[in-house]
Motif scaffolding. Structure first.
Motif, PDB file in Angstrom:
ATOM      1  N   ILE A  14      67.014 -14.342  17.413  1.00 52.86           N
ATOM      2  CA  ILE A  14      67.801 -13.581  17.218  1.00 52.86           C
ATOM      3  C   ILE A  14      68.015 -11.870  17.939  1.00 52.86           C
ATOM      4  O   ILE A  14      67.297 -11.638  17.470  1.00 52.86           O
ATOM      5  CB  ILE A  14      69.391 -13.886  16.128  1.00 52.86           C
ATOM      6  CG1 ILE A  14      69.787 -15.258  15.927  1.00 52.86           C
ATOM      7  CG2 ILE A  14      70.192 -13.476  16.864  1.00 52.86           C
ATOM      8  CD1 ILE A  14      70.880 -14.896  15.115  1.00 52.86           C
ATOM      9  N   VAL A  15      67.817 -12.079  19.493  1.00 52.02           N
ATOM     10  CA  VAL A  15      68.043 -10.648  19.962  1.00 52.02           C
ATOM     11  C   VAL A  15      69.207 -10.131  20.551  1.00 52.02           C
ATOM     12  O   VAL A  15      70.566 -10.914  20.860  1.00 52.02           O
ATOM     13  CB  VAL A  15      66.813 -10.323  21.697  1.00 52.02           C
ATOM     14  CG1 VAL A  15      66.838  -9.444  21.680  1.00 52.02           C
ATOM     15  CG2 VAL A  15      65.647 -11.355  20.264  1.00 52.02           C
ATOM     16  N   THR A  16      68.994  -8.528  20.133  1.00 51.95           N
ATOM     17  CA  THR A  16      70.173  -7.949  20.661  1.00 51.95           C
ATOM     18  C   THR A  16      69.943  -7.120  21.745  1.00 51.95           C
ATOM     19  O   THR A  16      68.895  -6.359  21.482  1.00 51.95           O
ATOM     20  CB  THR A  16      71.258  -7.539  19.611  1.00 51.95           C
ATOM     21  OG1 THR A  16      70.787  -6.303  18.788  1.00 51.95           O
ATOM     22  CG2 THR A  16      71.955  -8.711  18.629  1.00 51.95           C
ATOM     23  N   PRO A  17      71.097  -6.292  22.183  1.00 50.43           N
ATOM     24  CA  PRO A  17      70.452  -4.972  22.847  1.00 50.43           C
ATOM     25  C   PRO A  17      69.627  -3.460  21.862  1.00 50.43           C
ATOM     26  O   PRO A  17      68.685  -2.877  22.400  1.00 50.43           O
ATOM     27  CB  PRO A  17      71.954  -4.012  23.630  1.00 50.43           C
ATOM     28  CG  PRO A  17      72.205  -5.279  23.377  1.00 50.43           C
ATOM     29  CD  PRO A  17      71.900  -5.922  22.416  1.00 50.43           C
ATOM     30  N   ASP A  18      70.161  -3.950  20.790  1.00 46.46           N
ATOM     31  CA  ASP A  18      69.494  -2.551  19.037  1.00 46.46           C
ATOM     32  C   ASP A  18      67.585  -3.764  18.905  1.00 46.46           C
ATOM     33  O   ASP A  18      67.460  -3.004  18.225  1.00 46.46           O
ATOM     34  CB  ASP A  18      70.045  -3.073  18.613  1.00 46.46           C
ATOM     35  CG  ASP A  18      71.713  -2.255  18.616  1.00 46.46           C
ATOM     36  OD1 ASP A  18      71.708  -1.447  20.008  1.00 46.46           O
ATOM     37  OD2 ASP A  18      72.502  -2.074  18.278  1.00 46.46           O
ATOM     38  N   GLY A  19      67.866  -4.861  19.910  1.00 44.34           N
ATOM     39  CA  GLY A  19      66.141  -5.433  19.301  1.00 44.34           C
ATOM     40  C   GLY A  19      66.153  -6.958  18.564  1.00 44.34           C
ATOM     41  O   GLY A  19      67.740  -7.505  18.594  1.00 44.34           O
ATOM     42  N   VAL A  20      65.181  -7.141  18.223  1.00 42.73           N
ATOM     43  CA  VAL A  20      65.116  -7.993  17.017  1.00 42.73           C
ATOM     44  C   VAL A  20      66.250  -7.977  15.314  1.00 42.73           C
ATOM     45  O   VAL A  20      65.873  -7.183  15.200  1.00 42.73           O
ATOM     46  CB  VAL A  20      64.092  -8.862  16.616  1.00 42.73           C
ATOM     47  CG1 VAL A  20      63.146 -10.555  15.713  1.00 42.73           C
ATOM     48  CG2 VAL A  20      63.585  -8.842  17.773  1.00 42.73           C
ATOM     49  N   VAL A  21      67.021  -8.937  15.636  1.00 42.96           N
ATOM     50  CA  VAL A  21      68.344  -9.192  14.685  1.00 42.96           C
ATOM     51  C   VAL A  21      67.843 -10.011  13.443  1.00 42.96           C
ATOM     52  O   VAL A  21      67.688 -10.074  12.341  1.00 42.96           O
ATOM     53  CB  VAL A  21      69.526  -9.415  14.638  1.00 42.96           C
ATOM     54  CG1 VAL A  21      70.265  -9.640  13.570  1.00 42.96           C
ATOM     55  CG2 VAL A  21      70.206  -8.833  15.411  1.00 42.96           C
ATOM     56  N   GLN A  82      60.712 -23.555  20.420  1.00 49.34           N
ATOM     57  CA  GLN A  82      61.293 -21.687  20.183  1.00 49.34           C
ATOM     58  C   GLN A  82      62.549 -21.618  20.868  1.00 49.34           C
ATOM     59  O   GLN A  82      63.139 -22.288  21.831  1.00 49.34           O
ATOM     60  CB  GLN A  82      60.311 -21.199  21.406  1.00 49.34           C
ATOM     61  CG  GLN A  82      59.134 -20.827  20.892  1.00 49.34           C
ATOM     62  CD  GLN A  82      58.733 -19.603  19.408  1.00 49.34           C
ATOM     63  OE1 GLN A  82      59.409 -18.690  19.696  1.00 49.34           O
ATOM     64  NE2 GLN A  82      57.420 -20.231  19.306  1.00 49.34           N
ATOM     65  N   ALA A  83      63.118 -21.342  20.027  1.00 54.26           N
ATOM     66  CA  ALA A  83      64.408 -21.522  19.995  1.00 54.26           C
ATOM     67  C   ALA A  83      65.561 -19.821  19.857  1.00 54.26           C
ATOM     68  O   ALA A  83      65.205 -19.175  19.478  1.00 54.26           O
ATOM     69  CB  ALA A  83      65.696 -22.133  18.954  1.00 54.26           C
ATOM     70  N   SER A  84      65.616 -19.623  21.680  1.00 50.98           N
ATOM     71  CA  SER A  84      66.334 -17.819  21.177  1.00 50.98           C
ATOM     72  C   SER A  84      67.325 -17.346  21.877  1.00 50.98           C
ATOM     73  O   SER A  84      67.922 -18.223  22.005  1.00 50.98           O
ATOM     74  CB  SER A  84      65.557 -17.142  22.812  1.00 50.98           C
ATOM     75  OG  SER A  84      64.454 -17.107  22.613  1.00 50.98           O
ATOM     76  N   ILE A  85      68.459 -16.721  20.625  1.00 54.27           N
ATOM     77  CA  ILE A  85      69.730 -16.712  20.890  1.00 54.27           C
ATOM     78  C   ILE A  85      69.670 -14.684  21.511  1.00 54.27           C
ATOM     79  O   ILE A  85      68.743 -14.340  20.701  1.00 54.27           O
ATOM     80  CB  ILE A  85      70.495 -16.794  19.851  1.00 54.27           C
ATOM     81  CG1 ILE A  85      71.217 -18.094  19.288  1.00 54.27           C
ATOM     82  CG2 ILE A  85      72.009 -16.187  19.769  1.00 54.27           C
ATOM     83  CD1 ILE A  85      71.467 -18.845  18.076  1.00 54.27           C
ATOM     84  N   THR A  86      70.702 -14.896  22.457  1.00 48.03           N
ATOM     85  CA  THR A  86      70.620 -13.649  23.145  1.00 48.03           C
ATOM     86  C   THR A  86      72.406 -12.995  23.239  1.00 48.03           C
ATOM     87  O   THR A  86      72.755 -13.945  23.804  1.00 48.03           O
ATOM     88  CB  THR A  86      69.852 -13.384  24.836  1.00 48.03           C
ATOM     89  OG1 THR A  86      68.512 -13.581  24.551  1.00 48.03           O
ATOM     90  CG2 THR A  86      70.173 -11.753  24.341  1.00 48.03           C
ATOM     91  N   ALA A  87      72.485 -11.943  22.883  1.00 49.55           N
ATOM     92  CA  ALA A  87      74.087 -11.867  22.220  1.00 49.55           C
ATOM     93  C   ALA A  87      74.152 -10.151  21.874  1.00 49.55           C
ATOM     94  O   ALA A  87      73.043  -9.739  21.816  1.00 49.55           O
ATOM     95  CB  ALA A  87      74.315 -12.042  20.538  1.00 49.55           C
ATOM     96  N   ASP A  88      75.175 -10.175  21.978  1.00 47.22           N
ATOM     97  CA  ASP A  88      76.176  -8.829  22.171  1.00 47.22           C
ATOM     98  C   ASP A  88      75.440  -7.945  20.891  1.00 47.22           C
ATOM     99  O   ASP A  88      75.235  -6.965  21.270  1.00 47.22           O
ATOM    100  CB  ASP A  88      77.460  -8.197  22.645  1.00 47.22           C
ATOM    101  CG  ASP A  88      77.014  -8.660  24.627  1.00 47.22           C
ATOM    102  OD1 ASP A  88      76.002  -8.639  24.692  1.00 47.22           O
ATOM    103  OD2 ASP A  88      78.860  -9.105  25.076  1.00 47.22           O
ATOM    104  N   SER A  89      75.730  -9.060  20.260  1.00 48.38           N
ATOM    105  CA  SER A  89      75.899  -8.055  18.533  1.00 48.38           C
ATOM    106  C   SER A  89      75.557  -9.295  17.871  1.00 48.38           C
ATOM    107  O   SER A  89      75.841 -10.513  18.569  1.00 48.38           O
ATOM    108  CB  SER A  89      76.831  -7.667  18.538  1.00 48.38           C
ATOM    109  OG  SER A  89      78.331  -8.342  18.461  1.00 48.38           O
ATOM    110  N   ALA A  90      74.868  -9.003  16.876  1.00 42.45           N
ATOM    111  CA  ALA A  90      74.463 -10.184  15.499  1.00 42.45           C
ATOM    112  C   ALA A  90      74.678  -9.457  14.307  1.00 42.45           C
ATOM    113  O   ALA A  90      73.592  -8.932  14.718  1.00 42.45           O
ATOM    114  CB  ALA A  90      73.309 -11.062  15.873  1.00 42.45           C
TER     115      ALA A  90
END
Length: 146
Positions: A14-21, A82-90
């Motif tokens: 899970i990735v946000t603009p701040d990096g890998v969460v 590979q499951a990738s979630i791209t979100a504004d925040s997490a």
């Protein structure tokens, strides 16, 4: 599962603009897509799906462990285990500040009342999204890792 049998393991990021969460190996990933709930396991067909503001549940390979993560929408992409979630925040459940989330909920509810009294549809929409995010964080905070 054999220790070295990676064909039965899904890598979840899970990735946000701040990096890998979040990054772990899983047997099962459960998300709420715009079109409905999805359960993703290893060897799933490649997909891309928009996500709702919701809880993501990751059933990890290590000792039947489950993680809960609050995501604020975004996209899920699955390909080649590979499951990738791209979100504004997490935020992982264990990292959510419950009092802060409750204050955000109260602020959003107040903004909804103000928007209703001023008949401001744009502010109403923004406040409703803020409320959904706060309620999601409050809900997920109660789902500490099991």
């Amino acid at each position: 599962m054999a220790d070295n049998d990676q064909s039965q393991v899904l890598t979840v990021n899970i990735v946000t603009p701040d990096g890998v969460v979040y990054s772990h190996h899983a047997h099962l990933l459960v998300v709420k897509a715009i079109d409905g709930d999805l359960g993703i396991m290893a060897n799933h067909e490649a997909i891309i799906a928009p996500l709702k503001i919701s809880e993501v549940r990751v059933h990890r390979v290590d000792e039947n462990h489950m993680d809960s993560i609050a995501v604020n929408g975004g996209f899920l992409e699955v390909s080649n285990n590979q499951a990738s979630i791209t979100a504004d925040s997490a935020e992982r459940a264990k990292d959510i500040d419950l009092r802060r989330a409750q204050r955000a909920k109260a602020r959003a509810e107040e903004k909804i009342k103000t928007a209703q009294s001023h008949n401001d549809s744009d502010e109403m929409l923004r406040a409703q999204v803020a409320l959904r995010r706060a309620v999601n964080r409050i809900s997920v905070s109660g789902h500490q890792s099991q």
